[in-house]
Design a protein around this motif. Sequence first.
Motif, PDB file in Angstrom:
ATOM      1  N   GLN A   1      -7.926  34.031  69.981  1.00 60.62           N
ATOM      2  CA  GLN A   1      -8.705  35.169  69.474  1.00 60.62           C
ATOM      3  C   GLN A   1      -7.864  36.445  69.481  1.00 60.62           C
ATOM      4  OE1 GLN A   1     -11.947  36.415  71.995  1.00 60.62           O
ATOM      5  NE2 GLN A   1     -13.065  37.293  70.268  1.00 60.62           N
ATOM      6  N   ARG A   2      -7.213  36.707  70.590  1.00 55.47           N
ATOM      7  CA  ARG A   2      -6.365  37.905  70.692  1.00 55.47           C
ATOM      8  C   ARG A   2      -5.228  37.846  69.682  1.00 55.47           C
ATOM      9  NH1 ARG A   2      -5.616  38.762  77.233  1.00 55.47           N
ATOM     10  NH2 ARG A   2      -7.795  39.239  77.680  1.00 55.47           N
ATOM     11  N   SER A   3      -4.617  36.688  69.566  1.00 54.97           N
ATOM     12  CA  SER A   3      -3.501  36.531  68.640  1.00 54.97           C
ATOM     13  C   SER A   3      -3.937  36.821  67.208  1.00 54.97           C
ATOM     14  CB  SER A   3      -2.923  35.121  68.748  1.00 54.97           C
ATOM     15  OG  SER A   3      -1.830  34.982  67.876  1.00 54.97           O
ATOM     16  N   ALA A   4      -5.094  36.319  66.816  1.00 54.48           N
ATOM     17  CA  ALA A   4      -5.587  36.550  65.455  1.00 54.48           C
ATOM     18  C   ALA A   4      -5.794  38.035  65.194  1.00 54.48           C
ATOM     19  CB  ALA A   4      -6.890  35.782  65.235  1.00 54.48           C
ATOM     20  N   ILE A   5      -6.337  38.740  66.173  1.00 58.32           N
ATOM     21  CA  ILE A   5      -6.572  40.186  66.016  1.00 58.32           C
ATOM     22  C   ILE A   5      -5.250  40.929  65.898  1.00 58.32           C
ATOM     23  CG2 ILE A   5      -7.411  42.248  67.199  1.00 58.32           C
ATOM     24  CD1 ILE A   5      -9.633  40.386  68.384  1.00 58.32           C
ATOM     25  N   ILE A   6      -4.315  40.627  66.795  1.00 53.39           N
ATOM     26  CA  ILE A   6      -3.026  41.331  66.788  1.00 53.39           C
ATOM     27  C   ILE A   6      -2.237  41.006  65.526  1.00 53.39           C
ATOM     28  CG2 ILE A   6      -0.812  41.627  67.979  1.00 53.39           C
ATOM     29  CD1 ILE A   6      -3.370  42.877  69.354  1.00 53.39           C
ATOM     30  N   GLU A   7      -2.217  39.753  65.113  1.00 51.20           N
ATOM     31  CA  GLU A   7      -1.482  39.385  63.903  1.00 51.20           C
ATOM     32  C   GLU A   7      -2.066  40.077  62.676  1.00 51.20           C
ATOM     33  OE1 GLU A   7       1.417  37.961  63.846  1.00 51.20           O
ATOM     34  OE2 GLU A   7       1.348  37.609  65.999  1.00 51.20           O
ATOM     35  N   SER A   8      -3.385  40.230  62.641  1.00 49.84           N
ATOM     36  CA  SER A   8      -4.021  40.952  61.544  1.00 49.84           C
ATOM     37  C   SER A   8      -3.579  42.412  61.541  1.00 49.84           C
ATOM     38  CB  SER A   8      -5.545  40.863  61.679  1.00 49.84           C
ATOM     39  OG  SER A   8      -6.175  41.654  60.702  1.00 49.84           O
ATOM     40  N   LEU A   9      -3.558  43.016  62.708  1.00 49.72           N
ATOM     41  CA  LEU A   9      -3.118  44.400  62.843  1.00 49.72           C
ATOM     42  C   LEU A   9      -1.663  44.550  62.419  1.00 49.72           C
ATOM     43  CD1 LEU A   9      -3.814  47.264  63.973  1.00 49.72           C
ATOM     44  CD2 LEU A   9      -2.887  46.457  66.147  1.00 49.72           C
ATOM     45  N   LEU A  10      -0.811  43.629  62.869  1.00 50.12           N
ATOM     46  CA  LEU A  10       0.614  43.693  62.539  1.00 50.12           C
ATOM     47  C   LEU A  10       0.848  43.525  61.031  1.00 50.12           C
ATOM     48  CD1 LEU A  10       2.204  41.682  65.488  1.00 50.12           C
ATOM     49  CD2 LEU A  10       1.924  44.162  65.241  1.00 50.12           C
ATOM     50  N   GLY A  11      -0.051  42.807  60.381  1.00 46.10           N
ATOM     51  CA  GLY A  11       0.075  42.632  58.943  1.00 46.10           C
ATOM     52  C   GLY A  11      -0.320  43.866  58.148  1.00 46.10           C
ATOM     53  N   GLU A  12      -1.002  44.805  58.793  1.00 48.94           N
ATOM     54  CA  GLU A  12      -1.484  45.997  58.091  1.00 48.94           C
ATOM     55  C   GLU A  12      -0.691  47.259  58.371  1.00 48.94           C
ATOM     56  OE1 GLU A  12      -5.688  46.741  58.012  1.00 48.94           O
ATOM     57  OE2 GLU A  12      -6.115  44.668  58.568  1.00 48.94           O
ATOM     58  N   LEU A  13       0.020  47.298  59.483  1.00 46.41           N
ATOM     59  CA  LEU A  13       0.706  48.531  59.867  1.00 46.41           C
ATOM     60  C   LEU A  13       2.217  48.345  59.903  1.00 46.41           C
ATOM     61  CD1 LEU A  13      -1.567  49.727  62.803  1.00 46.41           C
ATOM     62  CD2 LEU A  13      -1.537  50.562  60.448  1.00 46.41           C
ATOM     63  N   PRO A  14       2.954  49.340  59.428  1.00 41.80           N
ATOM     64  CA  PRO A  14       4.413  49.281  59.536  1.00 41.80           C
ATOM     65  C   PRO A  14       4.847  49.373  61.002  1.00 41.80           C
ATOM     66  CG  PRO A  14       3.725  51.024  58.019  1.00 41.80           C
ATOM     67  CD  PRO A  14       2.501  50.526  58.715  1.00 41.80           C
ATOM     68  N   ILE A  15       5.907  48.664  61.333  1.00 39.60           N
ATOM     69  CA  ILE A  15       6.442  48.677  62.689  1.00 39.60           C
ATOM     70  C   ILE A  15       7.743  49.475  62.680  1.00 39.60           C
ATOM     71  CG2 ILE A  15       7.327  47.269  64.589  1.00 39.60           C
ATOM     72  CD1 ILE A  15       5.490  45.019  63.461  1.00 39.60           C
ATOM     73  N   VAL A  16       7.798  50.461  63.571  1.00 42.77           N
ATOM     74  CA  VAL A  16       8.948  51.352  63.656  1.00 42.77           C
ATOM     75  C   VAL A  16       9.843  50.883  64.794  1.00 42.77           C
ATOM     76  CG1 VAL A  16       9.672  53.743  63.997  1.00 42.77           C
ATOM     77  CG2 VAL A  16       7.528  53.250  62.820  1.00 42.77           C
ATOM     78  N   ALA A  17      11.118  50.723  64.507  1.00 40.40           N
ATOM     79  CA  ALA A  17      12.076  50.274  65.513  1.00 40.40           C
ATOM     80  C   ALA A  17      12.300  51.356  66.570  1.00 40.40           C
ATOM     81  CB  ALA A  17      13.401  49.937  64.852  1.00 40.40           C
ATOM     82  N   PHE A  18      12.655  50.923  67.761  1.00 41.18           N
ATOM     83  CA  PHE A  18      13.057  51.866  68.805  1.00 41.18           C
ATOM     84  C   PHE A  18      14.560  52.028  68.675  1.00 41.18           C
ATOM     85  CE2 PHE A  18      14.181  53.483  72.936  1.00 41.18           C
ATOM     86  CZ  PHE A  18      13.169  54.392  73.176  1.00 41.18           C
ATOM     87  N   ASP A  19      14.943  53.062  67.952  1.00 44.74           N
ATOM     88  CA  ASP A  19      16.350  53.283  67.649  1.00 44.74           C
ATOM     89  C   ASP A  19      16.910  54.445  68.475  1.00 44.74           C
ATOM     90  OD1 ASP A  19      15.152  55.470  66.464  1.00 44.74           O
ATOM     91  OD2 ASP A  19      15.665  54.893  64.425  1.00 44.74           O
ATOM     92  N   GLU A  20      18.102  54.891  68.113  1.00 42.10           N
ATOM     93  CA  GLU A  20      18.732  55.980  68.863  1.00 42.10           C
ATOM     94  C   GLU A  20      17.893  57.245  68.831  1.00 42.10           C
ATOM     95  OE1 GLU A  20      22.747  58.750  68.926  1.00 42.10           O
ATOM     96  OE2 GLU A  20      22.694  57.009  67.606  1.00 42.10           O
ATOM     97  N   ALA A  21      17.328  57.585  67.680  1.00 42.35           N
ATOM     98  CA  ALA A  21      16.500  58.791  67.583  1.00 42.35           C
ATOM     99  C   ALA A  21      15.288  58.695  68.513  1.00 42.35           C
ATOM    100  CB  ALA A  21      16.047  59.003  66.140  1.00 42.35           C
ATOM    101  N   ALA A  22      14.693  57.515  68.588  1.00 45.20           N
ATOM    102  CA  ALA A  22      13.561  57.327  69.489  1.00 45.20           C
ATOM    103  C   ALA A  22      14.008  57.443  70.944  1.00 45.20           C
ATOM    104  CB  ALA A  22      12.911  55.971  69.237  1.00 45.20           C
ATOM    105  N   GLY A  23      15.180  56.914  71.248  1.00 44.38           N
ATOM    106  CA  GLY A  23      15.716  57.026  72.602  1.00 44.38           C
ATOM    107  C   GLY A  23      15.951  58.471  72.998  1.00 44.38           C
ATOM    108  N   ARG A  24      16.442  59.259  72.058  1.00 46.99           N
ATOM    109  CA  ARG A  24      16.666  60.682  72.334  1.00 46.99           C
ATOM    110  C   ARG A  24      15.349  61.430  72.531  1.00 46.99           C
ATOM    111  NH1 ARG A  24      21.820  62.350  71.657  1.00 46.99           N
ATOM    112  NH2 ARG A  24      23.256  60.833  70.748  1.00 46.99           N
ATOM    113  N   ALA A  25      14.362  61.103  71.719  1.00 47.42           N
ATOM    114  CA  ALA A  25      13.039  61.720  71.875  1.00 47.42           C
ATOM    115  C   ALA A  25      12.445  61.357  73.229  1.00 47.42           C
ATOM    116  CB  ALA A  25      12.114  61.291  70.741  1.00 47.42           C
ATOM    117  N   PHE A  26      12.579  60.080  73.610  1.00 47.50           N
ATOM    118  CA  PHE A  26      12.102  59.641  74.925  1.00 47.50           C
ATOM    119  C   PHE A  26      12.764  60.451  76.033  1.00 47.50           C
ATOM    120  CE2 PHE A  26      13.639  57.133  78.543  1.00 47.50           C
ATOM    121  CZ  PHE A  26      12.465  57.053  79.264  1.00 47.50           C
TER     122      PHE A  26
END
Length: 84
Positions: A38-63
């Motif tokens: 059940q959880r997997s189906a919900i999360i996979e549906s969400l992942l199919g609808e939203l773009p995923i942003v990588a944790f890159d150098e810019a994100a590391g600097r912001a952190f």
Amino acid sequence: MLDGAIADRREPLLLSALTVGELLVGVERADTAARRAQRSAIIESLLGELPIVAFDEAAGRAFARISAAMQAAGSAIATLGALL
């Protein structure tokens, strides 16, 4: 799944790669196969609808900036919380 929530937004909704990992931990920690499915189906549906942003150098600097500022202000925050 998110049509209503997205329709009224002025900025796009995005997920960080770290948030995806946190969501998937909830799937992996399910106490039954049925709950995991059940959880997997919900999360996979969400992942199919939203773009995923990588944790890159810019994100590391912001952190680093956010974490250092919070520590300087005397606000303790867990590392993962600051990353998200």
